[in-house]
Design a protein around this motif. Sequence first.
Motif, PDB file in Angstrom:
ATOM      1  N   THR A 228       0.842  -1.189   0.000  1.00 23.74           N
ATOM      2  CA  THR A 228       0.000   0.000   0.000  1.00 23.74           C
ATOM      3  C   THR A 228       0.880   1.243   0.000  1.00 23.74           C
ATOM      4  O   THR A 228       2.071   1.189   0.333  1.00 23.74           O
ATOM      5  CB  THR A 228      -0.908   0.019   1.234  1.00 23.74           C
ATOM      6  OG1 THR A 228      -0.093   0.113   2.408  1.00 23.74           O
ATOM      7  CG2 THR A 228      -1.768  -1.237   1.306  1.00 23.74           C
ATOM      8  N   SER A 229       0.302   2.370  -0.358  1.00 24.68           N
ATOM      9  CA  SER A 229       1.084   3.603  -0.443  1.00 24.68           C
ATOM     10  C   SER A 229       1.690   3.980   0.901  1.00 24.68           C
ATOM     11  O   SER A 229       2.822   4.472   0.966  1.00 24.68           O
ATOM     12  CB  SER A 229       0.211   4.739  -0.982  1.00 24.68           C
ATOM     13  OG  SER A 229      -0.919   4.941  -0.153  1.00 24.68           O
ATOM     14  N   ARG A 232       4.608   1.648   1.511  1.00 26.67           N
ATOM     15  CA  ARG A 232       5.655   1.971   0.547  1.00 26.67           C
ATOM     16  C   ARG A 232       6.421   3.228   0.966  1.00 26.67           C
ATOM     17  O   ARG A 232       7.654   3.260   0.976  1.00 26.67           O
ATOM     18  CB  ARG A 232       5.029   2.153  -0.839  1.00 26.67           C
ATOM     19  CG  ARG A 232       6.026   2.438  -1.945  1.00 26.67           C
ATOM     20  CD  ARG A 232       5.397   2.238  -3.308  1.00 26.67           C
ATOM     21  NE  ARG A 232       4.146   2.937  -3.452  1.00 26.67           N
ATOM     22  CZ  ARG A 232       2.958   2.330  -3.584  1.00 26.67           C
ATOM     23  NH1 ARG A 232       2.888   1.018  -3.570  1.00 26.67           N
ATOM     24  NH2 ARG A 232       1.861   3.027  -3.733  1.00 26.67           N
ATOM     25  N   GLN A 233       5.697   4.272   1.346  1.00 25.39           N
ATOM     26  CA  GLN A 233       6.349   5.510   1.730  1.00 25.39           C
ATOM     27  C   GLN A 233       7.140   5.348   3.024  1.00 25.39           C
ATOM     28  O   GLN A 233       8.253   5.866   3.158  1.00 25.39           O
ATOM     29  CB  GLN A 233       5.308   6.635   1.891  1.00 25.39           C
ATOM     30  CG  GLN A 233       5.928   8.023   2.040  1.00 25.39           C
ATOM     31  CD  GLN A 233       6.844   8.367   0.874  1.00 25.39           C
ATOM     32  OE1 GLN A 233       6.471   8.262  -0.298  1.00 25.39           O
ATOM     33  NE2 GLN A 233       8.082   8.731   1.181  1.00 25.39           N
ATOM     34  N   SER A 256       4.554   3.079  -8.989  1.00 23.32           N
ATOM     35  CA  SER A 256       3.286   3.018  -8.274  1.00 23.32           C
ATOM     36  C   SER A 256       2.366   4.101  -8.818  1.00 23.32           C
ATOM     37  O   SER A 256       2.731   4.855  -9.725  1.00 23.32           O
ATOM     38  CB  SER A 256       3.518   3.215  -6.766  1.00 23.32           C
ATOM     39  OG  SER A 256       4.125   4.469  -6.523  1.00 23.32           O
ATOM     40  N   GLU A 258       1.522   6.885  -7.589  1.00 27.20           N
ATOM     41  CA  GLU A 258       2.068   8.238  -7.428  1.00 27.20           C
ATOM     42  C   GLU A 258       3.093   8.595  -8.501  1.00 27.20           C
ATOM     43  O   GLU A 258       3.355   9.777  -8.761  1.00 27.20           O
ATOM     44  CB  GLU A 258       2.722   8.375  -6.044  1.00 27.20           C
ATOM     45  CG  GLU A 258       1.754   8.314  -4.880  1.00 27.20           C
ATOM     46  CD  GLU A 258       1.427   6.897  -4.439  1.00 27.20           C
ATOM     47  OE1 GLU A 258       0.768   6.734  -3.403  1.00 27.20           O
ATOM     48  OE2 GLU A 258       1.829   5.947  -5.146  1.00 27.20           O
ATOM     49  N   GLN A 292      -1.676  12.418  -3.875  1.00 29.17           N
ATOM     50  CA  GLN A 292      -2.049  11.688  -5.088  1.00 29.17           C
ATOM     51  C   GLN A 292      -2.950  12.485  -6.013  1.00 29.17           C
ATOM     52  O   GLN A 292      -3.238  12.045  -7.124  1.00 29.17           O
ATOM     53  CB  GLN A 292      -2.747  10.386  -4.691  1.00 29.17           C
ATOM     54  CG  GLN A 292      -1.871   9.422  -3.898  1.00 29.17           C
ATOM     55  CD  GLN A 292      -2.683   8.352  -3.183  1.00 29.17           C
ATOM     56  OE1 GLN A 292      -3.867   8.558  -2.899  1.00 29.17           O
ATOM     57  NE2 GLN A 292      -2.053   7.220  -2.868  1.00 29.17           N
ATOM     58  N   GLU A 327      -7.009   2.116  -2.787  1.00 33.55           N
ATOM     59  CA  GLU A 327      -5.764   1.405  -3.081  1.00 33.55           C
ATOM     60  C   GLU A 327      -5.987   0.317  -4.133  1.00 33.55           C
ATOM     61  O   GLU A 327      -5.181   0.133  -5.043  1.00 33.55           O
ATOM     62  CB  GLU A 327      -5.214   0.768  -1.798  1.00 33.55           C
ATOM     63  CG  GLU A 327      -4.661   1.750  -0.787  1.00 33.55           C
ATOM     64  CD  GLU A 327      -3.256   2.213  -1.129  1.00 33.55           C
ATOM     65  OE1 GLU A 327      -2.708   1.735  -2.135  1.00 33.55           O
ATOM     66  OE2 GLU A 327      -2.727   3.064  -0.398  1.00 33.55           O
TER      67      GLU A 327
END
Length: 356
Positions: A228-229, A232-233, A256, A258, A292, A327
């Motif tokens: 998931t974002s 990931r971040q 991704s 983004e 986003q 997502e």
Amino acid sequence: MPRPDAMTQLSPTFPPPFDRRHLSQGQKAAVIVRLLINGGADPGIRHLPKEQQRRLVRDMASLRFVDRDTLAATVAEFASELDSIALHFPREIDRVLATLDGSLSLDVVEGLIAEVGGDVGALGDAAWDTIGLLDEDVILDLMSGETPEICAIILSKLPAAKAASLIGQLEKEQSEAVAAAFSRTEDVTPEAVSRIGNALGRQSDSRAQPAFETAAVTRVANILNLATSAVRQALLDRLEATDPGFAARVRKTVFSFENIPQRLDPRDAPRVLRGVDNAVLVTALAGANAAQAKVGEFLLSAISSRLADQIREDIGNAGKVTSDQAEEAMAEIVTAIRTLEESGELSLLVQEDSAE
């Protein structure tokens, strides 16, 4: 005493999420395996020894809930260890022997194979199976520096149709010499054929094997593409703090939702959106966070203003979209782009260092 609320009595009690400090190495491995499987990847656990497979199942069963911070920390630790590995040694005796083929005496090789219940020709047979799957141009390259007798053995070990195609691609003089050499291969021993297969297998492996650092970056990027974002971040931030150089290479490889404005050519956006259900696009953009939002602006600016206005209106009427729904929709859009890239219908732009 007041009667407890009925719904409170029926509410499940969830165990607290695991703290990464309390996860065993086996549980951390189970977390990575579960993440890969959830994303549709095959971690190849069927190739592990049976006891390790059983242990993995037990470790996975011992985990109930792992929070996002713990997941990000576990993947960061995995990525760091992966990048630090300089050499990898196979644990199976037969694979070690294949690596050392030509460096050990035949009686030592036979003795070690017998210890593990194997057969002397097994290594060579495996090598020949691998050679048979190589592209014809690779096999021709392997044959280019070999004697006619070796080439005749190579062709003899290949499927007849492939061998016929290969001999037809040789120069006339070489094809005639190879044809004449078949009669001189009648007395070749199985051990010699096995050794030839192992030697050729090593040659093909050395040509195809990439540097591990690149593979490490790719593997971590593939994991992040499935995460998931938020995870990931969080992971990228941790990598940035511990190894900025490695983190920069990972950022360039990750693709991704983004990354769409930086990696997708605006001229390809309409083609992508034609392959995405309108409801999926609306869900993704309606659930986009502030970071986003620029992706939505980028995609809508690449299509007709009438269609863009219609989608904006649908977004306004979409109501509340959960982060999980958003997502999932974003992942579908990324998958559509990847599918077009793999089919050659578009090429992703290379992200410049200045854009990171």
